[in-house]
Design an enzyme around this catalytic site. Structure first.
Site, mmCIF file in Angstrom:
data_model
loop_
_atom_site.group_PDB
_atom_site.id
_atom_site.type_symbol
_atom_site.label_atom_id
_atom_site.label_comp_id
_atom_site.label_asym_id
_atom_site.label_seq_id
_atom_site.Cartn_x
_atom_site.Cartn_y
_atom_site.Cartn_z
ATOM 1 N N ASP A 58 0.822 -1.216 0.000
ATOM 2 C CA ASP A 58 0.000 0.000 0.000
ATOM 3 C C ASP A 58 0.851 1.259 0.000
ATOM 4 O O ASP A 58 0.333 2.361 -0.122
ATOM 5 C CB ASP A 58 -0.934 -0.005 1.219
ATOM 6 C CG ASP A 58 -2.020 1.051 1.133
ATOM 7 O OD1 ASP A 58 -2.593 1.225 0.039
ATOM 8 O OD2 ASP A 58 -2.296 1.721 2.151
ATOM 9 N N SER A 82 -7.773 5.052 -0.164
ATOM 10 C CA SER A 82 -8.047 3.778 -0.839
ATOM 11 C C SER A 82 -9.508 3.384 -0.675
ATOM 12 O O SER A 82 -10.102 3.568 0.396
ATOM 13 C CB SER A 82 -7.165 2.665 -0.247
ATOM 14 O OG SER A 82 -5.804 3.010 -0.341
ATOM 15 N N GLN A 96 -5.432 -1.780 -6.827
ATOM 16 C CA GLN A 96 -6.104 -0.894 -5.870
ATOM 17 C C GLN A 96 -6.813 0.212 -6.636
ATOM 18 O O GLN A 96 -6.333 0.695 -7.663
ATOM 19 C CB GLN A 96 -5.089 -0.274 -4.909
ATOM 20 C CG GLN A 96 -5.715 0.592 -3.823
ATOM 21 C CD GLN A 96 -4.669 1.177 -2.886
ATOM 22 O OE1 GLN A 96 -4.227 2.302 -3.067
ATOM 23 N NE2 GLN A 96 -4.259 0.409 -1.890
#
Length: 323
Positions: free
Chosen positions: A236, A258, A308
């Protein structure tokens, strides 16, 4: 983390050997603290926070990593992490711990599924489905080729890059760092960007970036599931920002968060050895951006794929408009 032990990652398979295994007192803080959960009851755990970005929100990678730790504690030792699919549904509160509730959705002969809900103030802030698989050899195999890039030993460490960059006050005012400048000193990850853009290149960047990454300290040789949890944390970092690169000289992000995060684990690896993180953004629009990622072992094996999507809201860079 003994509950997550699994077959060892052979050095010849991992393509590592870039650092020896130090004694236990040098174990990565990702293992000893950041991803370590406090058991409260069966399939119920409490996690605490060890890094909060400048946004004052929880770091999504830690939530994903801790959720996978919780899920992995509910499966047998002879299965491996296959995939995870997550949604961030509410903003997290960095001032209070997170409770992780695990549901044993299915335990099958080949695949097992666990559902994890992260809760704060009595409401879910994050939900995740994690899949685990017994090893099943197959003659059907292929993968893309790893990009050809300089090895990490030939590249500047991100900490050194920051120090050099910030010495130039003109650049500091005109162009904040493309990666979160907090990270090099405060997150337990070592980072070496493959290519550092020059001032002229900043105005015509593609939505692509690559950097070598590894966990600081020693993660351990035999715990494959733990390495997957560490990779979830790492995945991430600076990921969503890839979608902003072509527009970065014109706009600056004032809100980036996100929405969902998915990962697929293909081959054994060690997260405390250098891996190449290749990030590309095939699309952005409607205040959202989509990013794909690949984590490559040094021997060219594709170890992890991820994706993502997130919200990206921007403001014009007024002071840079004349450059």
């Amino acid at each position: 983390m003994n509950e997550m032990s699994s077959p060892k990652v052979p050095e010849e398979e991992q393509g590592g050997g870039d650092r020896g295994d130090p004694p236990g007192d040098l174990r990565s803080v990702l293992v000893t603290s950041v991803l370590n959960l406090e058991p409260l009851d069966e399939d119920l755990f409490r996690g605490r926070h060890y890094w909060v970005p400048t946004s004052k929100r929880l770091f999504g990678g830690q939530i994903v990593g801790q959720a996978l730790v919780a899920a992995a504690k509910s499966v047998s030792e002879d299965v491996h992490v296959h995939s995870l699919h997550c949604y961030f549904v509410r903003a997290g509160d960095p001032k209070v711990p997170v409770l992780y509730q695990v549901e044993r959705t299915r335990t099958g002969s080949s695949f097992s599924v666990r559902s994890v809900k992260a809760v704060q103030h009595g409401k879910p802030i994050f939900i995740c489905q994690a899949s685990f698989q017994h090893t099943q050899p197959s003659p059907v195999q292929h993968q893309f080729s790893m990009p050809t890039v300089p090895p990490p030993e030939e590249l500047l460490d991100y900490e050194v890059f920051i120090e050099q960059y910030l010495r130039n006050h003109h650049l500091q005012e005109k162009y904040p760092l493309l990666l979160n400048r907090i990270a090099a000193r405060e997150v337990p990850i070592e980072i070496k960007p493959v290519k550092i853009p020059t001032l002229s290149q900043l105005q015509r960047m593609e939505p692509k970036q690559m950097f070598w990454v590894r966990a600081r300290g020693h993660t351990g040789e035999g715990d494959i599931k733990m390495h997957c949890c560490v990779a979830a944390y790492i995945s991430d970092y600076a990921f969503l920002g890839t979608a902003l690169l072509p527009h970065w000289w014109q706009y600056k992000a004032h809100f980036m968060v996100s929405l969902d995060h998915s990962m697929w684990f293909h081959a054994p690896f060690r997260a405390d050895h250098w891996m190449l993180y290749e990030c590309t953004s095939p699309w952005a629009g409607g205040s959202r951006g989509l990013v794909h990622g690949r984590l490559w072992r040094r021997d060219g094996v594709l170890a992890v794929s991820c994706a993502q999507e997130g919200v990206i809201r921007v403001r014009p860079r007024v002071s840079e408009s004349k450059l």
